[in-house]
Design a protein around this motif. Sequence first.
Motif, PDB file in Angstrom:
ATOM      1  N   TRP A 688      16.491  43.833  10.676  1.00  0.00           N
ATOM      2  CA  TRP A 688      17.238  43.630  11.924  1.00  0.00           C
ATOM      3  C   TRP A 688      18.529  44.452  11.898  1.00  0.00           C
ATOM      4  O   TRP A 688      18.889  45.068  12.897  1.00  0.00           O
ATOM      5  N   ILE A 973      11.211  41.865  14.897  1.00  0.00           N
ATOM      6  CA  ILE A 973      11.807  43.083  14.334  1.00  0.00           C
ATOM      7  C   ILE A 973      11.421  43.130  12.862  1.00  0.00           C
ATOM      8  O   ILE A 973      11.988  42.425  12.024  1.00  0.00           O
ATOM      9  N   TYR A 982      10.796  44.572  20.115  1.00  0.00           N
ATOM     10  CA  TYR A 982      12.258  44.624  20.062  1.00  0.00           C
ATOM     11  C   TYR A 982      12.846  44.200  21.410  1.00  0.00           C
ATOM     12  O   TYR A 982      13.888  43.542  21.484  1.00  0.00           O
TER      13      TYR A 982
END
Length: 995
Positions: A688, A973, A982
């Motif tokens: 992330w 993610i 995303y």
Amino acid sequence: MSDRFVFALALAASLVVATPAHAGMYGRDPQQALDAAYGKKIAEYTTAPQFNSPLTDYLPASSTVPTPAKVLGDVSGAPNMLPYTKDVTRYFDLLAASTPRVKVFRIGKSEEGREMIAAAVADESLLANLKDNDARLAQLADPRSMQMDDAKADALIAQTAPVYYITGTIHSPETGAPTALMELAYRLAVDDAPYIKKIRSHVITLITPVVETDGRDRMVDLYNWHRANPDKTPPPLLYWGHYVAHDNNRDAMGLTLNLSRNVLDTYLGWHAQVLHDLHESVPFLYDNTVGDGPYNAWVDPILVGEWQQLGWSNVQELTKFGMPGAFTHGDFDTWSPGYLMFMAAMHNGISRLYETFGNSGADTVERILDPSEYARTWYRPNPPLPKVLWSQRDNNNYEQSALLATLNYFADNEKTFLRNFWLKGKRSIEKPQTAGPAAYMLSADDVHRDAQRQLLRVLQLQHAEVSRTTAPVTVQVAAPARNDAKDEAKKDDKPPQDAKPKTIARTFPAGSYVVRMDQPYSRIADTLLDRQYWSPDDPQKHPYDDTAWALGDMFGAEVVRVAENAVLKAPMETLREPVPARGGVQGSGNVYLIDNHADTALMTLRYALQGADVAVAEKPFDAASRHFGAGAWIVRKVDNAAFSKKLQELGLDAWAVASAPGVSTHALAAPRIALMHTWLSTQTEGWWRQALDKLGVPYDYISTQTAARSDNLRGKYDVILFAPIGADNSQLVLNGLPLWGNPMPWKKTALTPNMGIDETDDIRPGLGASGLAHLQRFVEQGGLLLVAGDAAKFAIDVGLAPGVSVAPAKDIRVVGSILQGVAVDETHPVTYGYGKEFAMYSADGLSFKLSNLLTGDDGLPTAKDFKRPTGRGGPHDADAPEGRIVAEAPELPAPKAWEATPLNVDQARPNPFFPSTVIPTDQRPHAIVRFGDADDLLVAGLLQGAGSLAEHAAVVEAHYGRGHVVLFATNPIWRGQTIGTYGLVFNAILNYDKL
């Protein structure tokens, strides 16, 4: 250790060397002097004679070439010492400066700027003619350069030396490889033993001693802390590389990390035949080159034979040396192409990997093995010992002995492996005529252009050729699958229609992309673009990693598999540069409209538009002679030229109009973001961090301890992201580690200068009651908490998601699979830019159950659960009590799997005996995305028990005070591969106050 014991070890080792079975093949040069002091240290640091071989129990002396002791201050594998990356590099530079048999090349830098190197070791004549040798290897790597002519290839093979590429320490706690490779390079450069001279003259050995340079230096810091505090418990290695830890060896598909790209470019730049990666987690040497099934479905069968040939040969040689615990096969399935070594397998080379035994440092310690590790099996007839005193020198002996034996075997068979290299490339080019397909096509009119460009860029980073059509192309493609269960004709009892054709014609416009399969690296393109299927009945019941990775689905870009060879004759040109971003402004006016297709670039754009007026349309509308979906952006108050330039850079289109369309909108802010991590693990949240950094999204990186100290989180942040933790234990997240023993610091100091990314004086405390209260207040005051995976479980466990629970798993079996997601509410801001159905990555089949009660729906009657009582009539009739007028019962609710059970008037009444558990109507959770129907649920990978997971909630919005908690059962993610989801996260962030 006593001198008598050292002498005994040396004597035993000398007896092994004198064994006739080894004297011929691995005999030393009797005329070459030995470095007696170095050899004595080898014997001293080896804990038992059987942990060494005649290949590594001595070191030849040189008056001009320095041994590793020159830099280390002791021999390779010495106890109590780990060298930093710069020291390892300095030694290889010294080697190169002292002998023409070594050359060092800089191959790139890490995310934190540390250099990676590759050292080539061979006869000076080979190194002097590297350019000519590489030119020949390049021709063998691309058989098209010689018109696929075997005779020409044979003539070239006769003049060519292969390249054997060895990499070490991609996993930072596995500490032995750098010193083993330092000493190996010295041996290959200096030793005049006949077998070494043969290796040197027939093979170019290429060595990258440290792959994860950032993590290596942090590991050395940690070990130095341990040495300075021998009576204290050290913290674990919480950060390896800048972003991820163990997962750096899962990046060979997405190539998101610098180390992955550097190694692949080096491997392919040298046109190497082998990529051999060194690891340390199994006693005593597991050559998992052979691995276990299922094998990756796209590898050339020639490679499978090479795996067997090299793996079993290596085990046989170590067994001959009397070294216990050497084996191959094991339980590592060779399915996923995500491992570093698999770069070779997918590019016509040979992938290899050793797991040796290590102590995660240079301490010499007693190790007690698990019974499964020392059990004798058919593939491990000479297993490891149940209990052992193990040193880093033992590790170095095993690694070097195995490598020298395999290099010797490779030198003996160099021409066979070169010819196989040629043949695998040739067979890759012939793929359209054999196994197929002919190509994959990506249409120029795909609205998900941002995702398409990123996917094509991955293929180009993989050195696959991408072409672009110069005219429309019509080809036969697979017809959409027919689902008889949903065939309306069958419902109406009409006669069945003619079977649908297997293929249909489709025309792709000019400018569409073609990934041809008649190219040398077709296998990597094929495995990344195709779908995968892992049978629930496969004998392998414990997949080692993800079972699916179909990048078209994961990126959210349409990829069409084309079997028809005619596509290869279509007019097209091969791209020589990265796929360009195509964007800009069309029309005129000071109001700009940008359609939302869940493009990741939109997130970058929003944070680049400081001071702009950005609104988002809440419903579809028409303007500028085109249709815009819900979620489209309306941008005003920007510098026109700068805005147009930014759009072009990001590959986004905007339509300029004179005035804003008459559609309901809300403002789209640039929220203040915090990404919160625990001190338990930083592995998964690292992906992330990487995604946000790559997109240029500003955020604060905070820990649960930061949250515990900060009583005004809402004053600082609008959104807090809590990515999957990797602990799956809410109590540990809340309470942290037990406070017994010493504090465990993670911070930069003079002793640990490479620590960082985040810091704490003690990793043990968790979020705590104060941190939980601060998070609750943050959401109550209007903030958005976005959680995924086990972080979502945590939010549920601590009451931050009223009405949400984890759905029972029952018989569900999912291991890193791609599943169908279905938008429940297509007008919800989180699903802006998405169609009704899209692919989602699921690690383990987690899903949610919703309720309008704090206590859950258990016990609420539904039509599905109702069982009629004994009485009159048949099974589907209603009972009718005698002597009164029949009273018709209210119809029981029949909620879908993703819905909460509706409450009737009585169920919604306050209970006079207990506090009310009914959640107010405006505070009830609801599903945003659910999993697909059972028949459609599996997109790729492994799925067992589809019926238990089908239709359950996958993404949920819960309410807490004035704020929101968005929960993902999936990981949106992940490894740079889930670009297609995303947008769900980014939509939630940007619309945090309008959910």
